[in-house]
Design an enzyme around this catalytic site. Structure first.
Site, PDB file in Angstrom:
ATOM      1  N   LYS A 165      48.030  43.582  32.950  1.00  0.00           N
ATOM      2  CA  LYS A 165      46.578  43.602  32.791  1.00  0.00           C
ATOM      3  C   LYS A 165      46.119  44.438  31.597  1.00  0.00           C
ATOM      4  O   LYS A 165      45.059  44.182  31.029  1.00  0.00           O
ATOM      5  CB  LYS A 165      45.904  44.098  34.075  1.00  0.00           C
ATOM      6  CG  LYS A 165      46.030  43.121  35.237  1.00  0.00           C
ATOM      7  CD  LYS A 165      45.242  43.577  36.444  1.00  0.00           C
ATOM      8  CE  LYS A 165      45.347  42.562  37.573  1.00  0.00           C
ATOM      9  NZ  LYS A 165      44.502  42.930  38.736  1.00  0.00           N
ATOM     10  N   ASP A 193      37.995  41.440  38.373  1.00  0.00           N
ATOM     11  CA  ASP A 193      38.368  42.357  39.455  1.00  0.00           C
ATOM     12  C   ASP A 193      37.201  43.229  39.879  1.00  0.00           C
ATOM     13  O   ASP A 193      36.994  43.475  41.074  1.00  0.00           O
ATOM     14  CB  ASP A 193      39.524  43.250  39.009  1.00  0.00           C
ATOM     15  CG  ASP A 193      40.882  42.571  39.115  1.00  0.00           C
ATOM     16  OD1 ASP A 193      41.000  41.609  39.884  1.00  0.00           O
ATOM     17  OD2 ASP A 193      41.817  43.015  38.420  1.00  0.00           O
TER      18      ASP A 193
END
Length: 298
Positions: free
Chosen positions: A81, A118
């Site tokens: 990420k 997220d």
């Protein structure tokens, strides 16, 4: 997991491809979640597993492959990420500030745009469960990509003081410094160990590490980071971003002590819905995606 969601349509030369880039995605539920949504809306799309060996140092090749193979996008999971960012053409403002990407959009002119769903997925899941975080103290375990997204979202929407605990204190300090830059009025501190005197009795406690996931353990050999001698409080809310297993050892301990517990399945679905809409331009069928995540065919 119901096999109905693993192959929901006949893939042909016009099928639009997206997928999941990660180092070990065998336990991921993203494939059934997205493929069930495409099936529900009768979209000729397919979501594929794109496993990248972290020892091969080939994440750059994998990202470039999205463009070369005509993909329309991808999700990014552990451990990429943060490391994927240098290989993208552009970041959304939120992803740039968070310093982590979990979604890539491939534009019509083949530019790779990194975003982060997220944050929105986490906050939306808390809302759906009636959890209020305004002014509530936060204890964040971890300082990786998911933890960064959660911390950013909570600070941006007005939580109480944030405390960060990470096995590597330097990484926690780096996250705290970056958050402070964007939220100078936000109280933030870093802990080098956990004990009853530095954890608020009404804290929102979030495990943003992979410790507790099947086969992943803390350096001590335990399957959670929380000191076994430290009890949870009934007024605390404990969120584990892990969803495999649904009830981690951390959540079992927290629940036994009387705290409110939340696993990572809801966040998974909510962030997937945001990615889905970014790629397709359509509202995501949340009920269908939730059922797929639980392995239930509607």
């Amino acid at each position: 997991m119901n096999s109905h969601y693993l192959s929901t349509q006949y893939i042909n030369g016009e099928t639009i491809l997206v997928g999941l880039l990660g180092s070990d995605i065998r336990l991921s539920r993203s494939l059934p979640i997205h493929n069930s949504a495409f099936h529900e809306l009768n979209l000729n799309w397919a979501y594929l597993p794109l496993n990248v060996n972290p020892k091969s140092d080939s994440i750059q090749d994998a990202v470039n492959g999205l463009r070369a193979l005509g993909f329309s996008g991808a999700n990014i999971t552990m451990p990429y990420k943060e490391s994927v960012i240098p290989f993208l053409d552009e970041l959304t403002p939120a992803a740039q500030r968070i310093g982590a990407v979990n979604t890539i959009l491939v534009t019509a002119d083949k530019r790779l745009v990194g975003g982060n769903s997220d944050t929105g997925g986490f906050l939306e899941d808390l809302k759906s469960k009636g959890i209020k975080w305004n002014d509530r103290p936060v204890l964040l375990l971890g300082a990786g990509g998911a933890a960064r997204a959660v911390a950013y979202g909570l600070a941006e929407t007005g939580c109480g003081p944030i405390t960060i605990y990470n096995r590597t204190t330097e990484r926690a300090t780096k996250l705290a410094t970056e958050l402070q830059k964007f939220f100078p009025e936000q109280p933030i501190q870093v802990l080098d160990r956990l004990h009853s005197g530095n954890i608020a009795s009404n804290a929102l406690i979030i495990n943003g590490t992979p410790v507790g996931m099947k086969g992943i353990y803390a350096p001590s050999g335990e399957d959670y980071l929380w000191p076994s001698s430290l009890s949870f409080q009934k007024s605390q809310v404990v969120v584990d971003l892990i969803y495999a297993p649904l009830e981690t050892s951390l959540l079992k301990k927290a629940g036994f002590d009387g705290a409110t517990t939340i696993n990572g399945l809801g966040m998974l679905v909510q962030q997937a819905a945001l990615s889905f809409s970014w790629w397709t331009g359509q509202d995501a069928p949340i009920d269908t995606m939730t059922a797929a995540a639980k392995g239930i065919a509607l």
